[in-house]
Design a protein around this motif. Structure first.
Motif, PDB file in Angstrom:
ATOM      1  N   ASP A 124       0.813  -1.222   0.000  1.00 50.76           N
ATOM      2  CA  ASP A 124       0.000   0.000   0.000  1.00 50.76           C
ATOM      3  C   ASP A 124       0.849   1.276   0.000  1.00 50.76           C
ATOM      4  OD1 ASP A 124       0.771  -0.971   2.497  1.00 50.76           O
ATOM      5  OD2 ASP A 124      -0.856   0.020   3.574  1.00 50.76           O
ATOM      6  N   TYR A 125       1.958   1.307   0.732  1.00 58.09           N
ATOM      7  CA  TYR A 125       2.799   2.528   0.753  1.00 58.09           C
ATOM      8  C   TYR A 125       3.389   2.786  -0.644  1.00 58.09           C
ATOM      9  CZ  TYR A 125       2.957   1.430   5.834  1.00 58.09           C
ATOM     10  OH  TYR A 125       2.667   1.105   7.127  1.00 58.09           O
ATOM     11  N   SER A 162       9.880   2.671   4.736  1.00 54.53           N
ATOM     12  CA  SER A 162       9.937   1.398   4.023  1.00 54.53           C
ATOM     13  C   SER A 162      11.030   1.449   2.951  1.00 54.53           C
ATOM     14  CB  SER A 162       8.558   1.133   3.396  1.00 54.53           C
ATOM     15  OG  SER A 162       8.658   0.438   2.181  1.00 54.53           O
ATOM     16  N   GLY A 164      11.552  -0.659   0.285  1.00 51.75           N
ATOM     17  CA  GLY A 164      11.046  -0.834  -1.080  1.00 51.75           C
ATOM     18  C   GLY A 164      10.257   0.379  -1.556  1.00 51.75           C
ATOM     19  N   ASP A 305      17.027  -8.393   9.252  1.00 54.26           N
ATOM     20  CA  ASP A 305      17.668  -9.519   8.543  1.00 54.26           C
ATOM     21  C   ASP A 305      18.758 -10.182   9.388  1.00 54.26           C
ATOM     22  OD1 ASP A 305      16.053  -8.859   6.438  1.00 54.26           O
ATOM     23  OD2 ASP A 305      17.625  -7.966   5.214  1.00 54.26           O
ATOM     24  N   ILE A 327       9.881  -5.152  12.747  1.00 55.52           N
ATOM     25  CA  ILE A 327       9.719  -4.832  11.325  1.00 55.52           C
ATOM     26  C   ILE A 327       8.719  -5.776  10.656  1.00 55.52           C
ATOM     27  CG2 ILE A 327      10.918  -4.497   9.115  1.00 55.52           C
ATOM     28  CD1 ILE A 327      11.788  -2.524  11.293  1.00 55.52           C
ATOM     29  N   ARG A 371      16.792 -15.762   5.709  1.00 48.91           N
ATOM     30  CA  ARG A 371      17.616 -15.452   6.901  1.00 48.91           C
ATOM     31  C   ARG A 371      17.424 -16.495   7.996  1.00 48.91           C
ATOM     32  NH1 ARG A 371      20.816 -12.410   3.787  1.00 48.91           N
ATOM     33  NH2 ARG A 371      19.574 -10.824   2.733  1.00 48.91           N
TER      34      ARG A 371
HETATM   35  N1  EPU Z   1       5.062  -2.299   4.657  1.00 51.91           N
HETATM   36  C1  EPU Z   1       3.715  -2.028   4.533  1.00 51.91           C
HETATM   37  N2  EPU Z   1       3.274  -1.518   3.346  1.00 51.91           N
HETATM   38  C2  EPU Z   1       4.108  -1.285   2.300  1.00 51.91           C
HETATM   39  C3  EPU Z   1       5.485  -1.569   2.437  1.00 51.91           C
HETATM   40  C4  EPU Z   1       5.932  -2.084   3.639  1.00 51.91           C
HETATM   41  O1  EPU Z   1       2.938  -2.232   5.467  1.00 51.91           O
HETATM   42  O2  EPU Z   1       3.636  -0.826   1.254  1.00 51.91           O
HETATM   43  C5  EPU Z   1       5.565  -2.884   5.911  1.00 51.91           C
HETATM   44  C6  EPU Z   1       6.050  -4.313   5.679  1.00 51.91           C
HETATM   45  O3  EPU Z   1       4.978  -5.234   5.707  1.00 51.91           O
HETATM   46  C7  EPU Z   1       7.021  -4.507   6.800  1.00 51.91           C
HETATM   47  C8  EPU Z   1       7.633  -3.104   6.960  1.00 51.91           C
HETATM   48  O4  EPU Z   1       6.710  -2.205   6.337  1.00 51.91           O
HETATM   49  O5  EPU Z   1       6.348  -4.856   7.961  1.00 51.91           O
HETATM   50  C9  EPU Z   1       9.023  -2.950   6.357  1.00 51.91           C
HETATM   51  O6  EPU Z   1       8.995  -3.228   4.984  1.00 51.91           O
HETATM   52  P1  EPU Z   1      10.016  -2.596   3.946  1.00 51.91           P
HETATM   53  O7  EPU Z   1       9.213  -2.069   2.817  1.00 51.91           O
HETATM   54  O8  EPU Z   1      10.989  -1.702   4.634  1.00 51.91           O
HETATM   55  O9  EPU Z   1      10.799  -3.897   3.498  1.00 51.91           O
HETATM   56  P2  EPU Z   1      11.012  -4.458   2.037  1.00 51.91           P
HETATM   57  O10 EPU Z   1      11.381  -3.370   1.113  1.00 51.91           O
HETATM   58  O11 EPU Z   1       9.881  -5.360   1.684  1.00 51.91           O
HETATM   59  C10 EPU Z   1      13.566  -4.848   2.356  1.00 51.91           C
HETATM   60  C11 EPU Z   1      14.495  -6.007   2.174  1.00 51.91           C
HETATM   61  C12 EPU Z   1      14.274  -7.009   3.299  1.00 51.91           C
HETATM   62  C13 EPU Z   1      14.525  -6.316   4.628  1.00 51.91           C
HETATM   63  C14 EPU Z   1      13.606  -5.092   4.754  1.00 51.91           C
HETATM   64  C15 EPU Z   1      13.837  -4.300   6.017  1.00 51.91           C
HETATM   65  C16 EPU Z   1      14.767  -6.146  -0.191  1.00 51.91           C
HETATM   66  C17 EPU Z   1      14.504  -6.907  -1.443  1.00 51.91           C
HETATM   67  N3  EPU Z   1      14.237  -6.645   0.903  1.00 51.91           N
HETATM   68  O12 EPU Z   1      12.249  -5.397   2.279  1.00 51.91           O
HETATM   69  O13 EPU Z   1      15.232  -8.028   3.106  1.00 51.91           O
HETATM   70  O14 EPU Z   1      14.279  -7.219   5.666  1.00 51.91           O
HETATM   71  O15 EPU Z   1      13.799  -4.227   3.614  1.00 51.91           O
HETATM   72  O16 EPU Z   1      15.139  -3.882   6.063  1.00 51.91           O
HETATM   73  O17 EPU Z   1      15.463  -5.136  -0.201  1.00 51.91           O
HETATM   74  C18 EPU Z   1      16.043 -10.238   3.032  1.00 51.91           C
HETATM   75  O18 EPU Z   1      16.996  -9.832   2.347  1.00 51.91           O
HETATM   76  O19 EPU Z   1      16.015 -11.400   3.539  1.00 51.91           O
HETATM   77  C19 EPU Z   1      14.914  -9.353   3.295  1.00 51.91           C
HETATM   78  C20 EPU Z   1      13.713  -9.801   3.696  1.00 51.91           C
END
Ligand code: EPU
Length: 418
Positions: A124-125, A162, A164, A305, A327, A371
């Motif tokens: 959603d973000y 976030s 991503g 991680d 997280i 992880r």
């Molecule tokens: N979230 C939302 N809505 C969104 C986006 C995120 O509710 O639209 C929530 C997620 O559900 C979560 C939190 O926000 O609870 C953090 O999510 P974030 O978007 O920061 O994480 P991500 O971009 O999905 C990346 C890494 C992860 C790492 C996290 C936190 C990549 C491909 N993945 O994920 O890496 O744990 O940031 O640092 O960059 C891994 O490498 O094993 C891994 C999971």
């Protein structure tokens, strides 16, 4: 199915250079879509997630090839703007192609991304940020249909930093008219890599590494060569493994400045850590001390991680450590597997209390996610006896030839096809 067979109890000793960052490289491969011309990404790790990104680029009509750890991508011939479900489901990072495809083509179609099962992972973000930049997005079941006849720079405030979402916003903002300010942006080192790459291809980005990032959109882009930073999570995993085995390991290309929260925890555990520019050396204590309370936070806090490998280390600490996972809702998949090896862990929601035991014992276990798999390897290396870890495909999404790296350090690890 592929598995690792590990005979634990050998001290790790020696010197390694760690792979380039997975989470740093993946958004750069999406960002290559912003250029009509060749970009070369150096230090790009050889991982199944990176292969998936290259498959997406090829599907879109781009040229993508690898020579060792150097990947060359030319998106001049991009001729599609959709990503099929079979590619989207292979990894979470497929979602950063949304911002990049929109920026390049003005429309994009895809399904929800896959990735590790860490509880709900909504986007959603991401969608709110793209809408604020002018995209129209319709969701039909699992399918997303996005259009942006013109993207406009704006002020974006993210409800949570976030990673991503920050990346998707930076990518879409690159093609927007005017300046975009992303507030409450993620500060992870991987964001610095994306900003560095965008700057290299001609898109001015300021403030990466702080909570406010500015992207000047609409500039002409050009080919570039960029080197991805060392993977801080892979480096941290090898340090935890060395600590669990009572060894001494040096990393000759580490970025200690990216790993302060982990090194702080490992020092609490009694490890002796020497840091220099581009270098780290860890010497394990004879007995691991508990780390107290570890709470995962966005960077520069303790990385989610790195929670599983540190938990594995704490299983044999002389006392109790408490983990609070802030997280992801469900990131204790390794706990049940660690218990099979004799770990004493209690958990309730986001909390886990790890009571150290004298020794873990090898057992057949399954890597439930990337992880969590790293936690099982850490535990197995320090455990008494033989551990078979199945579903190593999860580990191979993020660790380049992990078995070879560990053998170089003296571990008894065999990778075998079942
Ligand atoms: N979230 C939302 N809505 C969104 C986006 C995120 O509710 O639209 C929530 C997620 O559900 C979560 C939190 O926000 O609870 C953090 O999510 P974030 O978007 O920061 O994480 P991500 O971009 O999905 C990346 C890494 C992860 C790492 C996290 C936190 C990549 C491909 N993945 O994920 O890496 O744990 O940031 O640092 O960059 C891994 O490498 O094993 C891994 C999971």
């Amino acid at each position: 199915m592929t598995e690792f067979v590990i005979h634990g109890g050998r001290k790790l000793k020696g010197s390694i250079a760690v792979q380039g960052s997975k989470n740093g490289a993946l958004p750069l491969l999406a960002a290559a879509l912003l250029v009509c011309g060749e970009v070369v990404i150096e230090n790009c790790p050889q991982l199944s997630d990176v292969d998936c990104a290259l498959d997406i680029l090829t599907y879109l009509g781009c040229k993508a090839g690898r020579s060792g750890n150097s990947v060359a991508v030319d998106c001049t011939g991009m001729c599609a703007h959709d990503i099929p479900e079979r590619l989207m489901k292979r990894m979470r990072s497929s979602v950063v192609f949304l911002g990049a495809i929109l920026a390049r083509a003005g429309c994009a179609e895809m399904t929800m991304p896959g990735g590790c099962m860490l509880g709900p992972r909504p986007i959603d973000y991401h969608l709110d940020a793209l809408r604020a930049l002018g995209a129209e997005i319709a969701a039909e079941g699992e399918r997303l249909l996005c259009r942006a006849d013109s993207l406009r720079g704006c002020d974006l405030f993210l409800p949570f930093p976030s990673v991503g979402t920050t990346e998707n916003a930076m990518l879409a903002a690159s093609a927007a008219q005017g300046t975009t300010r992303i507030m409450n942006a993620a500060r992870e080192p991987e964001i610095l890599d994306l900003a560095g790459f965008l700057n290299a291809i001609g898109i001015p980005v300021r403030g990466a590494g702080t909570t406010v990032i500015e992207v000047e959109g609409g500039c002409r882009t050009h080919g570039a060569r960029y080197t991805v930073a060392t993977d801080r999570i892979a480096a941290g995993t090898y340090l935890c493994a060395a600590a669990a085995c009572g060894g001494t390991v040096e990393i000759t290309n580490a970025r200690p400045e990216h790993m302060a929260a982990l090194t702080n925890a490992l020092r609490h555990a009694g490890c002796d850590i020497l840091e220099k520019l581009g270098y780290m050396r860890l010497t394990a204590p004879s007995h691991i001390a508990p780390v107290g309370i570890v709470e995962t936070r966005p960077y520069p806090g303790y990385a989610t991680d790195m929670q599983p490998p540190l938990m594995a280390l704490m299983c044999t600490a002389e006392g109790t450590s408490v983990f609070i996972e802030n997280i992801f809702e469900s990131r204790y998949n390794h706990m049940e597997q660690l218990r099979r090896m004799g770990a004493d862990i209690q958990s309730e929601g986001r909390f886990a209390a790890v009571h150290g035991v004298a020794r873990l014992t090898g057992a057949p276990v399954t890597a439930p996610d990337l992880r969590a798999g790293a936690a099982l390897v850490t535990a197995a290396l320090g455990a008494y006896g033989r551990t078979e870890i199945s579903h190593i495909d999860h580990l191979e999404r993020g660790y380049e030839r992990m078995d070879e790296t560990l053998r170089r350090l003296g571990a008894d690890v065999i990778r075998r096809e079942q």
